[in-house]
Design an enzyme around this catalytic site. Structure first.
Site, PDB file in Angstrom:
ATOM      1  N   ASP A   1      26.664  32.765  36.074  1.00  0.00           N
ATOM      2  CA  ASP A   1      25.235  32.081  36.116  1.00  0.00           C
ATOM      3  C   ASP A   1      24.767  31.844  34.649  1.00  0.00           C
ATOM      4  O   ASP A   1      23.918  33.058  34.023  1.00  0.00           O
ATOM      5  CB  ASP A   1      24.176  32.828  36.989  1.00  0.00           C
ATOM      6  CG  ASP A   1      22.643  32.246  36.866  1.00  0.00           C
ATOM      7  OD1 ASP A   1      22.580  31.314  36.397  1.00  0.00           O
ATOM      8  OD2 ASP A   1      21.953  32.701  37.653  1.00  0.00           O
ATOM      9  N   MET A   2      25.257  31.188  33.890  1.00  0.00           N
ATOM     10  CA  MET A   2      24.910  30.790  32.502  1.00  0.00           C
ATOM     11  C   MET A   2      23.394  30.409  32.185  1.00  0.00           C
ATOM     12  O   MET A   2      22.982  29.481  32.922  1.00  0.00           O
ATOM     13  CB  MET A   2      26.046  29.805  31.943  1.00  0.00           C
ATOM     14  CG  MET A   2      27.415  30.079  32.126  1.00  0.00           C
ATOM     15  SD  MET A   2      27.752  31.515  31.360  1.00  0.00           S
ATOM     16  CE  MET A   2      27.795  31.111  29.578  1.00  0.00           C
TER      17      MET A   2
ATOM     18  N   ASP B   1      40.221  39.273  49.287  1.00  0.00           N
ATOM     19  CA  ASP B   1      40.250  40.701  49.005  1.00  0.00           C
ATOM     20  C   ASP B   1      38.637  41.125  48.871  1.00  0.00           C
ATOM     21  O   ASP B   1      38.311  42.296  49.424  1.00  0.00           O
ATOM     22  CB  ASP B   1      40.926  41.385  47.818  1.00  0.00           C
ATOM     23  CG  ASP B   1      42.363  41.282  48.182  1.00  0.00           C
ATOM     24  OD1 ASP B   1      42.737  41.662  49.243  1.00  0.00           O
ATOM     25  OD2 ASP B   1      43.072  41.099  47.067  1.00  0.00           O
TER      26      ASP B   1
ATOM     27  N   TYR C   1      48.609  46.264  45.570  1.00  0.00           N
ATOM     28  CA  TYR C   1      48.556  45.586  44.040  1.00  0.00           C
ATOM     29  C   TYR C   1      47.129  46.337  43.445  1.00  0.00           C
ATOM     30  O   TYR C   1      46.458  47.021  44.163  1.00  0.00           O
ATOM     31  CB  TYR C   1      47.881  44.119  44.353  1.00  0.00           C
ATOM     32  CG  TYR C   1      49.255  43.419  44.100  1.00  0.00           C
ATOM     33  CD1 TYR C   1      49.240  43.185  42.808  1.00  0.00           C
ATOM     34  CD2 TYR C   1      49.885  42.914  44.798  1.00  0.00           C
ATOM     35  CE1 TYR C   1      50.315  42.011  42.216  1.00  0.00           C
ATOM     36  CE2 TYR C   1      50.923  41.854  44.560  1.00  0.00           C
ATOM     37  CZ  TYR C   1      51.139  41.395  43.057  1.00  0.00           C
ATOM     38  OH  TYR C   1      52.060  40.565  42.678  1.00  0.00           O
ATOM     39  N   ASP C   2      47.229  46.417  42.133  1.00  0.00           N
ATOM     40  CA  ASP C   2      46.611  47.007  41.243  1.00  0.00           C
ATOM     41  C   ASP C   2      45.701  45.707  40.581  1.00  0.00           C
ATOM     42  O   ASP C   2      46.787  44.988  39.870  1.00  0.00           O
ATOM     43  CB  ASP C   2      46.837  48.100  40.512  1.00  0.00           C
ATOM     44  CG  ASP C   2      47.304  49.137  41.210  1.00  0.00           C
ATOM     45  OD1 ASP C   2      46.675  50.173  40.696  1.00  0.00           O
ATOM     46  OD2 ASP C   2      47.973  49.144  42.207  1.00  0.00           O
TER      47      ASP C   2
ATOM     48  N   HIS D   1      53.621  33.810  41.571  1.00  0.00           N
ATOM     49  CA  HIS D   1      54.325  34.946  41.398  1.00  0.00           C
ATOM     50  C   HIS D   1      55.510  34.934  42.243  1.00  0.00           C
ATOM     51  O   HIS D   1      55.583  34.835  43.483  1.00  0.00           O
ATOM     52  CB  HIS D   1      53.403  36.026  41.931  1.00  0.00           C
ATOM     53  CG  HIS D   1      54.470  37.425  41.217  1.00  0.00           C
ATOM     54  ND1 HIS D   1      53.843  38.641  41.412  1.00  0.00           N
ATOM     55  CD2 HIS D   1      55.535  37.668  40.778  1.00  0.00           C
ATOM     56  CE1 HIS D   1      54.644  39.616  41.051  1.00  0.00           C
ATOM     57  NE2 HIS D   1      55.694  38.864  40.775  1.00  0.00           N
TER      58      HIS D   1
ATOM     59  N   GLY E   1      35.168  46.232  44.899  1.00  0.00           N
ATOM     60  CA  GLY E   1      34.664  47.544  44.327  1.00  0.00           C
ATOM     61  C   GLY E   1      34.844  48.665  45.149  1.00  0.00           C
ATOM     62  O   GLY E   1      35.047  49.796  44.644  1.00  0.00           O
TER      63      GLY E   1
ATOM     64  N   VAL F   1      44.031  47.378  45.690  1.00  0.00           N
ATOM     65  CA  VAL F   1      43.923  46.972  46.856  1.00  0.00           C
ATOM     66  C   VAL F   1      45.250  46.919  47.541  1.00  0.00           C
ATOM     67  O   VAL F   1      46.026  46.043  47.696  1.00  0.00           O
ATOM     68  CB  VAL F   1      43.390  45.401  46.966  1.00  0.00           C
ATOM     69  CG1 VAL F   1      43.091  44.828  48.062  1.00  0.00           C
ATOM     70  CG2 VAL F   1      42.056  45.236  45.949  1.00  0.00           C
ATOM     71  N   GLY F   2      45.288  48.205  48.332  1.00  0.00           N
ATOM     72  CA  GLY F   2      46.565  48.456  49.023  1.00  0.00           C
ATOM     73  C   GLY F   2      47.680  48.642  47.868  1.00  0.00           C
ATOM     74  O   GLY F   2      47.621  49.195  47.148  1.00  0.00           O
TER      75      GLY F   2
END
Length: 715
Positions: free
Chosen positions: A512-513, A358, A446-447, A665, A365, A443-444
């Site tokens: 990025d720790m 996705d 799905y949330d 799922h 975003g 995204v289409g």
């Protein structure tokens, strides 16, 4: 009635009739259309107002996103460049080119900003893709690389998707197939579906997409009414429909009964007890501030927050003020969702390609919708807009894309009560209050709900919730009794003629720790069973911690195992506590899932970043997107797995932690017609980072500090 009484009424009545006639002359044909017209009018003005509000913004931090003024400047620079002059092109990504990490780490508020640069992906229609680095001030354009037809294309634009659907709907053969199913063309809703990559000849040198349709007749939930088996294959560049596949003419369109999930469509249920409204009150206002549009400060935390068209939310320069020394200590330089992988487990013609990446295909975003004030976020939340560029370079505003708010749900930060046998009357409790940064993406069907939750004790919880609507398959069956025993439905019959197809979700995070500095190491702490000889103790066994520091990237490829427990630490070997422990943070997995697809399955090759739950790589500014920079129709040759297999040294180096959160799922009837949210999370937790409990000194709640709310008793 006397004429003297009637006369004063005549003129107002005449005006009212005149207005009514004028209104009817100019009225749209229906109330629905009138509402749409008004909504479009309002949306236009809202967007104009938003752009105007953002039009005066200027960057104040090296990591601030591009402004409206900067995006307009970039558009002008590109339009006159020799690569694009007099050519049709589209911009697939226009984002900040971040300054070098070492420079950002040295920068302090009040310092002069570094020259602002943009990273741009521009594609000549039907031709080459150019990755550009643009100096916004001087107008200099550097071509970083140019890619022709090959492994992978950039994120699709909205115009790509709209063009594919429009091209499909213009083909009479496709429309005849829709009509043959008993669906009116005005009721058909068609959506673009990324096609993946399977090594087929038809995929060579073509940027392809597939289009499938649904019926919206009598429901807003068209996803539950698929026109099964009808698929168009479209060239995204030429908008040519290359193939139409129609193999489901005998499969009925599921009915619209009970599919509408909107509140306005629901009938009151006498069997459902409603709860009273609930709200958290803060009489003194919120405890967090947002400075210079993007710097969030709360409790001892400080971090930079920005929207991103691909990742959604980017958290940068996360620092924590040490409660003992007052020093601002580095925790994480940058954290964000890097890629998603959603494979559906149906290998048949109309479904095998539904294996979405996705973020790299659609833009995580870009799919963020405005948050609902009061329901997505509480009433006192802070909201942040995204400012992005359309495919022609025009800036636009993604309104209310991110929210930040404090959460108190009655949880406990720490407590202890002393036993009466000690004679000590002690009951010490501290409330747990957290700061949440939230984004949702639709995204289409799905949330996704992504939360970054910051705790006062230095812990960061990253949580993903899944909701929205199932992607379903039309079926001839209305009851499981009709299904032959040998037939594989590839899912669950969740309603008459509706199959919820089994699928997975994986969300890989880039972390990025920088624990007290950039040079860190990855340490695996295994719990090992030790046996005790009979003359040592009445015990027969115990567990001990065995610490191993990873030398190279392959040492840090981790598959989680329930019966081989371990902790996973990012430590700074150059900084130790008073008692000699290296300071660190550990990743604490929650409930997760692992991909079970075979490694040479094309979708799994492209999503090889899900082969492990944890990876650690040497920092490289160009390695941020786990599925590769160009993900659309990629072949899997530029993924996190590829980088990790280079086996670079990671001990006492600048390193990046990657964590994949997974869900299996198997749909059920409770997922119809819309899914209750299911969530999972993982933690980044301090380990020997502080001298002692960092919230030891926090104060308890006192009744006098709380609002005097009056409860209403019910009998």
């Amino acid at each position: 009635m006397k004429m003297s009484m009637i006369r004063p009424l005549v003129f107002p009545l005449f005006i009212a009739i005149l207005l009514l006639l004028l209104t009817s002359l100019h009225a749209p044909p229906s109330t629905k259309n009138r509402r749409r017209s008004i909504n479009r009018h309002l949306m236009h003005h809202k967007q104009s107002a938003k752009r105007a509000a953002h039009g005066s913004e200027v960057p104040r931090h090296p990591l601030d996103p591009l402004t409206v003024v900067e995006i307009n400047r970039i558009r002008d620079i590109i339009s006159t460049h020799e690569l694009f002059r007099s050519k049709r092109y589209s911009l697939h990504s226009v984002v900040l080119h971040e300054p070098e990490k070492r420079l950002v780490l040295r920068w302090r508020k009040g310092d002069v900003l570094f020259p602002r640069e943009a990273s741009v992906v521009a594609r000549v229609v039907g031709g080459e893709t150019h990755v550009l680095r643009i100096d916004i001030g001087s107008g200099r354009v550097d071509v970083v690389r140019t890619v022709g037809h090959g492994s992978g294309y950039p994120v699709m634009t909205a115009e790509d998707q709209q063009g594919a659907v429009g091209a499909t709907r213009a083909v009479s053969e496709f429309n005849r197939s829709i009509l043959a199913r008993g669906v009116k063309l005005d009721d058909a809703v068609c959506l673009p579906v990324s096609s993946g990559w399977y090594g087929k000849k038809e995929e060579e040198n073509h940027r392809l997409i597939k289009v499938q349709c649904y019926s919206k007749e009598n429901t807003a939930n068209f996803y539950m009414r698929p026109i099964e088996g009808l698929t168009a294959v479209v060239d995204l560049d030429t908008h040519e429909v290359l193939k139409i596949i129609d193999r489901g003419a005998t499969i009925p369109i599921p009915t619209s009964n009970n599919t509408d999930y909107r509140f306005s469509a629901q009938k009151a249920s006498p069997n459902m007890n409603r709860i009273s409204p609930i709200s958290t009150e803060q009489p003194a206002g919120p405890s967090f501030t947002v400075e210079d549009e993007h710097i969030v400060k709360w409790a001892n935390w400080q971090f930079h927050l920005r929207p991103d068209p691909r990742a959604g939310v980017v958290i940068s320069r996360a620092m924590f003020r040490d409660p003992d020394t007052g020093e601002m200590r580095n925790v994480m330089y940058k954290g964000m969702p890097s890629e998603l992988f959603v494979p559906y487990m149906d290998p048949t013609e109309g479904w095998y390609f539904k294996t979405y990446l996705d973020a790299g295909e659609y833009g995580f975003g870009l799919q963020a919708m405005p948050l609902d004030r009061l329901n997505d976020c509480p009433k006192d939340a802070y909201f942040m807009d995204g400012v992005f560029a359309a495919s022609d370079g025009t800036p636009y505003v993604q309104s209310d894309m991110i929210c930040a708010f404090e959460r108190y749900a009655g949880d406990i930060a720490w407590r202890h009560s002393e036993s009466p046998i000690t004679g000590m009357e002690i009951r010490e409790v501290r409330p747990k209050v957290t700061l949440v940064v939230r984004m949702t993406a639709s995204v289409g069907n799905y949330d996704y709900i992504v939360d970054w939750e910051f705790q006062m004790d230095g812990l960061i919880k990253i949580k993903v919730g899944l909701s929205g609507i199932l992607m379903v398959k039309g079926s001839p069956y209305t009851n499981m009794d009709q299904v032959p025993s040998q037939e594989n439905l590839y899912g669950t019959l969740i309603s008459e003629n509706v199959i919820g197809v089994i699928h997975d979700h994986y969300i890989t995070f880039y972390l990025d720790m920088d624990v007290d500095g950039s040079d860190n190491s990855f340490m695996k702490v295994n719990l090992k069973k030790e046996r005790v000889s009979t003359n040592e103790s009445p015990r027969k066994s115990y567990l001990k911690a065995v610490r191993t520091v990873a030398k190279t990237e392959k040492d840090a490829q981790i598959k989680l195992k329930l019966y081989d427990p371990a902790e996973f630490h990012i430590i700074n070997p150059n900084k130790k506590t008073k008692v000699g422990n290296p300071v660190g943070y550990k990743v604490v997995p929650g409930c997760t899932a692992a991909s079970l697809l075979v490694l040479d399955d094309p979708p799994q090759k492209r999503a090889a970043f899900t082969n492990n739950q944890i990876w650690v790589t040497q920092y490289n500014w160009s390695e941020e997107w786990a599925g590769g920079f160009f993900t659309y129709q990629s072949h899997g040759d530029d993924t996190l797995a590829t980088w990790s297999n280079r086996d670079r040294p990671i001990e006492n180096k600048d390193i990046v932690l990657w964590y994949t959160l997974g869900f299996h799922h198997i749909p059920c009837q409770e997922d119809f017609p819309i899914m209750p949210t299911v969530s999972s999370s993982f933690d980044l937790k301090p380990v020997n980072f502080f001298k002692s409990n960092p919230i030891l000194h926090m104060s308890p709640n006192i009744i006098e500090d709380l609002p005097a709310c009056q409860s209403v008793a019910t009998s």
